[in-house]
Design a protein around this motif. Structure first.
Motif, short mmCIF file in Angstrom:
data_model
loop_
_atom_site.label_atom_id
_atom_site.label_comp_id
_atom_site.label_asym_id
_atom_site.label_seq_id
_atom_site.Cartn_x
_atom_site.Cartn_y
_atom_site.Cartn_z
N LEU A 44 1.16 -1.47 -0.14
CA LEU A 44 -0.13 -0.06 0.56
C LEU A 44 1.03 1.55 0.41
CD1 LEU A 44 -2.77 -1.39 2.21
CD2 LEU A 44 -2.81 -1.37 -0.25
N ARG A 166 -4.23 1.37 7.20
CA ARG A 166 -4.76 0.64 6.06
C ARG A 166 -6.35 0.73 5.29
NH1 ARG A 166 -1.60 -4.53 9.13
NH2 ARG A 166 -0.15 -3.75 8.90
N CYS A 167 -7.45 0.27 5.71
CA CYS A 167 -8.49 0.28 5.01
C CYS A 167 -8.68 1.03 5.03
CB CYS A 167 -9.52 0.22 5.89
SG CYS A 167 -9.52 1.14 7.31
N VAL A 170 -6.25 0.85 0.83
CA VAL A 170 -6.77 -0.15 0.07
C VAL A 170 -7.26 0.44 -0.05
CG1 VAL A 170 -8.66 -2.29 0.78
CG2 VAL A 170 -6.10 -2.24 1.91
N ASN A 206 -10.82 -6.88 1.35
CA ASN A 206 -10.35 -6.15 1.72
C ASN A 206 -9.50 -5.76 2.93
OD1 ASN A 206 -8.40 -7.84 -0.51
ND2 ASN A 206 -9.89 -7.23 -1.32
N VAL A 210 -6.15 -6.61 5.91
CA VAL A 210 -5.49 -5.04 6.43
C VAL A 210 -5.54 -5.02 7.38
CG1 VAL A 210 -5.15 -5.08 4.11
CG2 VAL A 210 -6.40 -3.38 5.36
N PHE A 271 -5.33 -9.47 -2.98
CA PHE A 271 -5.75 -9.76 -2.31
C PHE A 271 -7.21 -9.65 -3.23
CE2 PHE A 271 -3.63 -5.20 -2.16
CZ PHE A 271 -3.67 -5.15 -0.78
#
Length: 334
Positions: A44, A166-167, A170, A206, A210, A271
């Motif tokens: 990422l 993180r989300c 993503v 996903n 993460v 992913f």
């Protein structure tokens, strides 16, 4: 060819490409000297620099300027230089700072591991066992949020969130649109959707994989089982949206959840789409490859079932369907 530089971490030297971060240089060495990372994710772009769990001490800046850096630095954001010397587990200062970071992360994080679906796979749980304190010095009320469904498959438990972003990355980088982000400032900051808008896209699931804690969970799996009672099996299918390479988590002969495959640092290898994650919960939907190799240090390895499994049979045509079925039955048997 790019220029290579030599860096020494906890007395172990390694040559890496110029521009490599200290964290990734440590990962090339491997073992205990690799700093923990709660927000950094190699796949990422822009991640890292938020949780501060990867702090290290640079005792020598470089050959040209051997002076030590005055403060501890985030290894996921600091690039190596020729002759740099770094201390991680060999520095008492780093250990004490990491203990303080874990205490900070646990100030608002509820101690609900016994009922959390992430238990056994939680990076914060691992950190708290290694660096955490038995007591807290925090005397004020912890912040709390109501649990919220963001879509029909994902539940957000914001009280557990450590704001690693993180989300959000993503959703920004692998989906066609993003409906959620960080709202508010300071102790009011939270991951949320704009006016309760649901997260609906083919790769939204996903964000569950993460998340390093139990803030984003799979509603189809919530409270169904403990991860150490399940058996992870690698499988794949022909999917036109993603790679189709997943890990199936069995309880008996039932697939109770599907996740993307993760590497030794808990990062997703590839992913996967929501159809593979949420809709294909039958063994007949998949080609079974064999037991997932689990680190002996993980609580998931308590089953030890992989020692009994025969070599996998890969179904290449319909004539081998029965052979693949027999292989599956052997894999999930204790």
């Amino acid at each position: 060819m790019s220029e290579r530089v030599k860096v020494t971490i906890d007395g172990i030297s390694v040559e890496v490409e110029q521009g490599t971060t200290i964290l990734n240089a440590a990962r090339l060495i491997g073992g205990e000297i690799v700093p923990p990372a709660m927000c950094y994710y190699s796949k990422l772009e822009g991640s890292g620099g938020k949780c501060r769990t990867c702090l290290v001490k640079v005792s020598k800046g470089s050959e040209k300027d051997p002076r030590p850096m005055p403060k501890l630095v985030a290894s996921c954001r600091t690039t190596v230089m020729e002759g740099m010397e770094v201390q991680n587990i060999t520095s008492p200062e780093v250990k004490e700072a990491r203990k303080g970071v874990v205490e900070l992360l646990l100030i608002n994080h509820p101690l609900d591991c016994p009922v959390c679906d992430q238990a056994g796979e939680c990076h914060l749980q691992d950190l708290s066992y290694e660096h955490g304190s038995a007591a807290t010095r925090y005397e004020f009320d912890r912040r709390s949020f109501e649990r919220r469904d963001i879509g029909d498959k994902i539940q957000l438990h914001m009280t557990r969130c450590i704001l690693c972003y993180r989300c959000v990355y993503v959703a920004d980088q692998i989906t066609d649109r993003r409906e959620h982000g960080v709202l508010g400032r300071g102790d009011a900051a939270e991951i949320s959707t704009y006016i309760e808008k649901a997260i609906e896209n083919d790769f939204s699931g996903n964000v569950i994989d993460v998340c390093p804690v139990g803030a984003l969970t799979d509603r189809t799996f919530r409270f169904k089982n403990r991860v150490w009672f399940t058996k992870p099996v690698d499988a794949h299918c022909n999917c036109d949206k993603c790679s189709g390479k997943v890990t199936l988590w069995y309880k008996g002969e039932d697939v109770i959840r599907v996740t993307a495959r993760k590497d030794e640092y808990g990062e997703v290898e590839s992913f996967i789409c929501n159809d593979c994650r949420f809709e294909k919960k039958k063994t007949s939907d998949w080609v079974i490859e064999g037991p997932r190799k689990i680190s002996k240090h993980s609580v998931i390895s308590a089953n030890h079932y992989e020692q009994l499994a025969p070599p996998p049979v890969i179904r290449k045509n319909p004539a081998l369907k029965e052979a693949n079925k027999e292989q599956f039955e052997r894999v999930i048997r204790y």
